[in-house]
Design a protein around this motif. Structure first.
Motif, PDB file in Angstrom:
ATOM      1  N   GLU A   1      -5.442 -49.074 -32.784  1.00 21.17           N
ATOM      2  CA  GLU A   1      -5.450 -49.545 -34.169  1.00 21.17           C
ATOM      3  C   GLU A   1      -5.516 -51.065 -34.244  1.00 21.17           C
ATOM      4  N   LEU A   2      -4.792 -51.750 -33.368  1.00 19.75           N
ATOM      5  CA  LEU A   2      -4.824 -53.212 -33.357  1.00 19.75           C
ATOM      6  C   LEU A   2      -6.236 -53.723 -33.103  1.00 19.75           C
ATOM      7  N   TYR A   3      -6.900 -53.156 -32.091  1.00 24.10           N
ATOM      8  CA  TYR A   3      -8.247 -53.604 -31.758  1.00 24.10           C
ATOM      9  C   TYR A   3      -9.246 -53.217 -32.845  1.00 24.10           C
ATOM     10  N   ALA A   4      -9.070 -52.037 -33.441  1.00 27.67           N
ATOM     11  CA  ALA A   4      -9.979 -51.612 -34.505  1.00 27.67           C
ATOM     12  C   ALA A   4      -9.908 -52.579 -35.680  1.00 27.67           C
ATOM     13  N   ARG A   5      -8.707 -52.988 -36.045  1.00 28.63           N
ATOM     14  CA  ARG A   5      -8.557 -53.938 -37.154  1.00 28.63           C
ATOM     15  C   ARG A   5      -9.183 -55.288 -36.805  1.00 28.63           C
ATOM     16  N   ALA A   6      -8.972 -55.730 -35.563  1.00 30.28           N
ATOM     17  CA  ALA A   6      -9.493 -57.034 -35.164  1.00 30.28           C
ATOM     18  C   ALA A   6     -11.015 -57.046 -35.088  1.00 30.28           C
ATOM     19  N   MET A   7     -11.618 -55.927 -34.667  1.00 30.46           N
ATOM     20  CA  MET A   7     -13.071 -55.928 -34.494  1.00 30.46           C
ATOM     21  C   MET A   7     -13.834 -55.677 -35.791  1.00 30.46           C
ATOM     22  N   THR A   8     -13.166 -55.147 -36.802  1.00 36.18           N
ATOM     23  CA  THR A   8     -13.861 -54.780 -38.040  1.00 36.18           C
ATOM     24  C   THR A   8     -14.647 -55.936 -38.647  1.00 36.18           C
ATOM     25  N   PRO A   9     -14.067 -57.141 -38.829  1.00 38.54           N
ATOM     26  CA  PRO A   9     -14.861 -58.233 -39.413  1.00 38.54           C
ATOM     27  C   PRO A   9     -15.849 -58.865 -38.439  1.00 38.54           C
ATOM     28  N   VAL A  10     -15.669 -58.615 -37.135  1.00 34.96           N
ATOM     29  CA  VAL A  10     -16.524 -59.252 -36.131  1.00 34.96           C
ATOM     30  C   VAL A  10     -17.801 -58.465 -35.874  1.00 34.96           C
ATOM     31  N   LEU A  11     -17.704 -57.139 -35.890  1.00 39.00           N
ATOM     32  CA  LEU A  11     -18.847 -56.302 -35.527  1.00 39.00           C
ATOM     33  C   LEU A  11     -20.122 -56.631 -36.294  1.00 39.00           C
ATOM     34  N   PRO A  12     -20.068 -56.863 -37.618  1.00 40.40           N
ATOM     35  CA  PRO A  12     -21.322 -57.165 -38.330  1.00 40.40           C
ATOM     36  C   PRO A  12     -21.964 -58.478 -37.912  1.00 40.40           C
TER      37      PRO A  12
END
Length: 327
Positions: free
Chosen positions: A252-263
């Motif tokens: 969950e920590l990594y999912a939250r962190a990557m959400t704004p970066v992936l696009p």
């Protein structure tokens, strides 16, 4: 299947190796160091002496590192025969081709050797990206074809990918896994035959994003390299990305962190511009400027580092044993 079961599943001799470039010579050395007889062939007339010289040095290095199965005074090069023609591979029970990374060249070689060896002889293609399913499509006995992706230095690293094509038989895959284990590798079975397999797909995504950061001016070559080395270099020899996520915060920590970066990540489907600018006969073909002998010093350092990292990884082997779920 455990490593011991894989090792006992494959007791094949001699092993044939076709293509004696640097990687092919390394494969020969790895097999000799495991105590296997090897028949080798290359169209280059100087390849025989180069291979013997390379193997002798590599075998001494393997003994010094405690990674050889040979007796202390045994000359492993006596297990090596250099074939004068492909006809000498008729008695091989396992054959590895390590010619240039070209489907057309590999297929021509397969045309030549298929009729020489027994239908149950496993034929493994040493390729870093070519789909095995395509290579086996026009074969007489496609079930005996598998992929074996080796890496430099082939006699020192623990790395090996065994790739199952759509028509590969279980017995061929198990034979390749067994041979890899005997040669001191920790083979990874690639079950879905995608271009680039596992490690190169991860690597190409990394190289593309590194090039993207360079193009954006986020950092220069040295800065991007330093950031990567000091972060990923900390954990990559201990665990893979999934375990790293597990032990440093969870999904969950990594999912939250990557959400704004992936696009914002690069998704270009062509070779990056700063790669293209360094390609061609007139280009430097390097990201760094090297003085005389500097590139060779880095290559030597990489070689020494491979042995050091092998010792580090072997230190954690009890955790990585089957049943411990260590990858």
């Amino acid at each position: 299947m455990s490593d011991e079961e894989r090792e006992s599943a494959t007791k094949l001799s001699p092993i044939g190796v076709i293509g004696l470039g640097r990687l092919g010579r390394g494969i020969v050395a790895a097999l000799l160091g495991s105590g296997r007889k090897v028949i080798a062939f290359d169209t280059n007339p100087t390849a025989a002496e180069e291979t013997r010289r390379f193997a002798a040095h590599a075998l001494e290095e393997m003994k010094a590192q405690g990674c050889s199965h040979l007796q202390p005074n045994q000359d492993g090069t006596k297990l090596l025969s250099i074939a004068a023609s492909l006809d000498e591979f008729a008695g091989c029970e396992f054959l590895i081709e390590s010619v240039v990374e070209s489907a057309a060249v590999k297929e021509l070689l397969f045309d030549a050797v298929e009729g020489l060896v027994d239908p149950k002889t496993v034929i493994a293609s040493n390729t870093s990206a070519l789909p095995i399913t395509g290579l086996q499509r026009e074969r007489k006995n496609p079930e005996r074809f598998v992929g074996m992706h080796w890496a430099e230095p082939a006699y020192a690293t623990r790395f090996l990918e065994v790739i199952r094509g759509e028509q590969s038989a279980d017995w061929a895959v198990e034979a390749a896994l067994g041979l890899g284990t005997q040669a001191g590798k920790q083979p990874c079975l690639v079950k879905n035959d995608l271009p680039g397999f596992i490690v190169n797909r991860l690597g190409y995504a990394l190289y593309r994003e590194a090039a993207h950061l360079l193009e954006l001016g986020v950092g220069d070559v040295e800065t991007i390299d330093r950031a990567f080395r000091n972060a990923v270099g900390l954990w990559a020899t201990l665990c893979g990305p999934f375990r790293w996520i597990d032990i440093t915060g969870g999904v969950e920590l990594y999912a939250r962190a990557m959400t704004p970066v992936l696009p914002t990540l690069s998704n270009v489907d062509q070779v990056p511009a700063n790669f293209a600018a360094r390609m061609g006969d007139s280009a430097e073909q390097s990201f760094y400027n090297y003085g005389e002998g500097e590139r060779e010093q880095w290559q030597k350092l990489l070689h020494e580092h491979a042995w050091e990292m092998r010792r580090v990884m072997e230190h954690y082997d009890p955790l990585a044993a089957p049943g411990k779920n260590m990858q």
